[in-house]
Design an enzyme around this catalytic site. Structure first.
Site, PDB file in Angstrom:
ATOM      1  CD  GLN A 214      -6.907  -4.343   3.993  1.00  0.00           C
ATOM      2  OE1 GLN A 214      -7.673  -5.096   4.121  1.00  0.00           O
ATOM      3  NE2 GLN A 214      -7.001  -2.710   3.375  1.00  0.00           N
TER       4      GLN A 214
ATOM      5  CG  ASP B 151       0.615  -2.463   6.001  1.00  0.00           C
ATOM      6  OD1 ASP B 151      -0.604  -2.441   6.830  1.00  0.00           O
ATOM      7  OD2 ASP B 151       0.459  -2.183   4.531  1.00  0.00           O
TER       8      ASP B 151
ATOM      9  CG  HIS C  43      -1.942   0.749   1.265  1.00  0.00           C
ATOM     10  ND1 HIS C  43      -1.451   2.123   1.936  1.00  0.00           N
ATOM     11  CD2 HIS C  43      -3.122   1.059   1.033  1.00  0.00           C
ATOM     12  CE1 HIS C  43      -2.755   2.407   1.579  1.00  0.00           C
ATOM     13  NE2 HIS C  43      -3.746   1.595   1.803  1.00  0.00           N
TER      14      HIS C  43
ATOM     15  CE  LYS D  47      -7.082  -0.441   6.449  1.00  0.00           C
ATOM     16  NZ  LYS D  47      -8.222   0.823   5.616  1.00  0.00           N
TER      17      LYS D  47
ATOM     18  CB  CYS E 234      -3.528   3.686  -1.501  1.00  0.00           C
ATOM     19  SG  CYS E 234      -5.000   5.522  -1.193  1.00  0.00           S
TER      20      CYS E 234
END
Lengths: 147, 423
Positions: B220, B217, B140, B243, B381
């Protein structure tokens, strides 16, 4: 479906699939680039000016049906117009798609984009090429961005 | 039998078989009970943000209604309650990640801020001319740009591990990029554009074998994959509350205490100091050294409530249901004429990205919206991913455990409408 047809009229779908004047113009006298960073729509606009008369218009780029159709319709409606008339069309078109005033009867075919006013998130798609036109007429070098 | 009683009967049947009761769970999410453009909302933009259960909304409401005060300051009762609630939330995050200590849990605004914190506080002092930062092609923008800016500043270089046509990391190529001049590996746990689940354990082992720290990261992943940061042995793990069914404006950076202790503060001001004089400031201990200013107290409390909620329904059960939805959607959407799926990794999060021949993703999203279906359209993104797959943009349906098979059907019907309009 009916509602969607107000936006995606036959003319728009047709222009998005077979955009008119979709080419590079080698002998353009004015060009400008437009970009919508949110959706990635890109348009390169070419003008051939004789004095203040727009003799030829063409564009290249990639984008959604609305932005492509809007650019295609713009090229058709500008040929033979003066820069002052182009500016008037810009004003009229802007009012048409934002619903901020009575649409100008002089807009002709451009009026098929009236449905965009019901889709606030899509207004920028329709106006990108018009902002790019303004930049080309002013001789701006920086790419136009919707943001 | 009408629809409602069919649903009730179906739900009862599932429950009797010990299956995931999505219809009952949907009751916990007030936002789902609405119509848009006259159609029932089908919310399939969960990779952008998830909806909030009543328990999260109530926790935030309770804080502002009864306990609102600043933390770590007052001696009065409200401040005590606010501080306790805020620190309890930190404890919940620690348990959720199975971190060794609450000192390793830093509250930030979100994943982006967490990555920026590591880039500035960890990366900047360690990076010099000729050094390298290794990423993957599926990152991302928020796990690209902070490193890119830092590399420019330091004369260092970004190295990008390639992905294959399925959207999977080409591990051998990644491994080849790990060199003595590599200062950090920064990698997505799950790709937001492709859904690919990266082989984190292998990545971390390969990096650590060469003494290279790894930042993950987890934006998600955190809501969909059971995490154990000690077992994974990652050096940093970043995720966002919004999220994970929690509020926006709150997120978490997990970092190994051994690193965090060495790192200088990222921002400075109140709460992160021990003593201040005009000559010298000494900094507070972990984790407060990295939490300058009044934090998002209600946000942290809301995130704590979201973790409690996820625990109550069972993250593993929720994830299994999401995988079922993904499999069903992959089959049905993939069968729509003209559709090309983008991201077909063997192990995926519940993200289904696609393009449709002759139709721009924005037009797909507009037509779907009028059918009540919310999907994302655009470069999501991840412009390097778009470039890798040769598309200007994608449409993305992303699922949460409150989605249903029937909603997948509505999506497919919507895509058929797209075909009708654009021929």
């Amino acid at each position: 479906m009916e509602e969607l047809r107000d936006l995606y009229q036959e003319v728009i779908v047709d222009h998005s699939r077979r955009p008119r004047n979709f080419r590079v113009m080698a002998d353009a006298t004015a060009t400008a680039e437009g970009y919508n960073p949110l959706c990635g729509d890109k348009v390169m606009l070419y003008l051939k000016l004789e004095g203040d008369v727009i003799r030829d218009v063409a564009f290249q780029g990639s984008g959604c049906a609305i932005s492509t159709a809007s650019a295609s319709l713009l090229t058709e409606s500008l040929k033979g117009k003066t820069t002052a008339q182009a500016e008037e069309l810009f004003e009229g078109f802007h009012k048409l798609v934002t619903g901020s005033g009575a649409p100008d009867k002089e807009l002709g075919k451009l009026a098929v984009l009236r449905g965009v006013r019901e889709y606030p998130m899509r207004v920028k798609c329709a106006t990108l090429v018009w902002h790019t036109l303004r930049a080309a007429l002013k001789g701006e070098r920086q790419p136009v961005s919707t943001e | 039998m009408n629809t409602t009683s069919t649903e009730v009967a179906a739900a009862a049947g599932r429950e009797a078989r010990g299956e995931f009761d999505v219809w009952r769970i949907r009751e916990d999410f007030p936002v789902l009970r609405q119509t848009v453009h006259g159609k029932p909302l089908v919310y399939l933009d969960n990779a952008a943000t998830t909806q909030k259960p009543r328990a999260v909304i109530a926790a935030i409401d309770r804080f502002y209604t009864a306990d609102c005060s600043n933390v770590h300051r007052g001696v009065h009762l409200l401040s005590e309650r606010a501080t306790m609630a805020y620190e309890e939330a930190r404890g919940k995050v620690r348990r959720f990640l199975n971190a060794a200590s609450e000192r390793e849990i830093i509250f930030v605004r979100g994943t982006t801020e967490a990555i920026n914190l590591v880039a500035h506080s960890f990366g900047r002092p360690r990076l010099g001319p000729g050094d390298e930062v290794v990423l993957t092609h599926m990152e991302h923008h928020s796990n690209i740009v902070p490193w890119q800016l830092l590399c420019e500043e330091k004369g260092a270089r970004l190295r990008v591990a390639p992905i294959d046509d399925r959207g999977e990391l080409i591990f051998e190529e990644f491994e080849r990029l790990l060199r003595p001049c590599t200062r950090i590996v920064a990698v997505a746990h799950v790709s937001n554009a492709l859904g690919t689940v990266n082989p984190l354990r292998r990545i971390i082992e390969a990096a650590h074998a060469r003494g290279i720290p790894v930042l993950v990261d987890g934006a998600q992943a955190a809501a969909h994959i059971r995490l154990d940061v000690q077992d994974l042995d990652c050096d940093f793990y970043a995720f966002s509350g919004h999220k994970l069914y929690g509020p926006s404006g709150i997120g978490v950076l997990y970092g190994k205490a051994s690193w965090l202790e060495q790192m200088p503060p990222y921002q400075s001001g109140g709460d992160m100091i021990r003593t201040v004089s005009f000559e010298k400031t000494t900094f507070n201990e972990l984790p407060y050294k990295f939490e300058a200013g009044t934090p998002n107290i209600a946000g942290a409390i809301g995130l704590g409530a979201a973790i409690d909620y996820l625990d109550s329904i069972g993250l593993e059960q929720a994830a299994a249901w999401e995988q079922e939805l993904l499999a069903y959607a992959t089959e049905r959407v993939g069968a729509v004429p003209g559709v090309r799926l983008i991201g077909t990794a063997r192990e995926k999060g519940a993200v289904l990205s696609f393009v449709m021949e002759g139709v721009h993703p924005h037009d797909i999203a507009t037509v779907l919206d009028r059918q009540g279906v919310a999907v994302r359209a655009g470069h999501v993104c991840a412009q390097p991913v778009m470039e890798r797959f040769g598309v200007p943009a994608i449409a993305r349906a992303s699922f949460a455990f409150y989605n249903t098979r029937e909603e997948v059907d509505v999506l497919v019907t919507g895509l058929q409408k797209v075909r009708e309009i654009f021929g």
